[in-house]
Write an enzyme that holds these catalytic residues in place. Structure first.
Site, short mmCIF file in Angstrom:
data_model
loop_
_atom_site.label_atom_id
_atom_site.label_comp_id
_atom_site.label_asym_id
_atom_site.label_seq_id
_atom_site.Cartn_x
_atom_site.Cartn_y
_atom_site.Cartn_z
N TYR A 55 9.02 -31.75 -68.47
CA TYR A 55 9.13 -32.32 -67.13
C TYR A 55 8.37 -33.62 -66.91
O TYR A 55 8.64 -34.31 -65.93
CB TYR A 55 8.68 -31.28 -66.08
CG TYR A 55 9.70 -30.20 -65.89
CD1 TYR A 55 10.72 -30.36 -64.97
CD2 TYR A 55 9.66 -29.04 -66.65
CE1 TYR A 55 11.69 -29.38 -64.81
CE2 TYR A 55 10.62 -28.06 -66.50
CZ TYR A 55 11.63 -28.23 -65.58
OH TYR A 55 12.59 -27.27 -65.43
N GLY A 57 7.89 -37.22 -67.23
CA GLY A 57 8.74 -38.34 -67.61
C GLY A 57 10.04 -38.25 -66.83
O GLY A 57 10.10 -37.65 -65.76
N GLY A 59 13.48 -37.00 -65.67
CA GLY A 59 14.24 -35.76 -65.67
C GLY A 59 13.39 -34.54 -65.91
O GLY A 59 12.17 -34.57 -65.79
N HIS A 75 5.46 -31.50 -59.31
CA HIS A 75 5.61 -32.84 -58.74
C HIS A 75 7.09 -33.18 -58.55
O HIS A 75 7.48 -33.70 -57.49
CB HIS A 75 4.92 -33.87 -59.65
CG HIS A 75 4.89 -35.24 -59.07
ND1 HIS A 75 5.62 -36.27 -59.60
CD2 HIS A 75 4.19 -35.77 -58.02
CE1 HIS A 75 5.39 -37.36 -58.90
NE2 HIS A 75 4.53 -37.09 -57.94
N ASP A 76 7.91 -32.89 -59.55
CA ASP A 76 9.35 -33.13 -59.43
C ASP A 76 9.92 -32.34 -58.25
O ASP A 76 10.72 -32.87 -57.46
CB ASP A 76 10.09 -32.71 -60.71
CG ASP A 76 9.85 -33.64 -61.88
OD1 ASP A 76 9.18 -34.68 -61.71
OD2 ASP A 76 10.34 -33.32 -62.98
N ASP A 121 1.80 -36.84 -54.73
CA ASP A 121 1.15 -37.57 -55.81
C ASP A 121 -0.31 -37.15 -56.00
O ASP A 121 -0.77 -37.01 -57.13
CB ASP A 121 1.25 -39.08 -55.57
CG ASP A 121 2.67 -39.61 -55.77
OD1 ASP A 121 3.55 -38.84 -56.19
OD2 ASP A 121 2.88 -40.81 -55.50
#
Length: 147
Positions: A55, A57, A59, A75-76, A121
């Site tokens: 995860y 990076g 995608g 985070h994604d 973040d």
């Protein structure tokens, strides 16, 4: 104007035309990178997180390989929720934050989408700082390990 000056001017114009074809980099990634450095006190370069696990990076899929990769998935997911529920564009949202002795902090004046993205973040940067880094999980074969 001297011929040498014309050549330099021409070279600059051509290089600028070439640069106009390059896609712009999302502004928020610069802030997020700085926030990561604040949280980990510069102990690990941000580039080490760009191609880590399933995860970290571009995608993401499958099961996170470790705690650090779980930070990236969270985070994604946080960005995904901001996009859906708040109609935010997290990668392009610029917010105000500061780097304190205890890590990154969102500016209290931020509200709405800016605050949500900043909180995503900060949470991720703090998570990165607290998670162990396993060199074996950098640049893995995601087709094999991230099913």
């Amino acid at each position: 104007m001297y011929p040498a000056h014309l050549l330099v001017l021409l070279a600059v114009c051509v290089s600028l035309l070439g640069a106009s074809d390059m896609p712009p980099q999302p502004l928020n990634l610069v802030q997020f990178s700085n926030m990561i450095q604040c949280a980990n006190h510069g102990r690990r370069p941000t580039s080490n997180y760009m191609d880590y696990g399933c995860y970290c990076g571009k995608g993401g899929s499958g099961t996170p390989v470790d705690a650090l990769d779980r930070c990236c998935k969270i985070h994604d997911d946080c960005y995904g929720e901001a996009e859906k529920s708040q109609n935010c564009a997290p990668y392009w949202t610029w917010y105000t934050w500061k780097c304190g002795s205890d890590g990154p902090q969102c500016d209290d004046s931020e509200t709405g989408c800016k605050r949500i993205v900043c909180d995503c973040d900060v949470e991720a940067a703090d998570c990165f700082a607290g998670a162990p880094y396993n060199n074996a999980n950098w640049n893995i074969d995601t087709k094999k390990r991230c099913q």
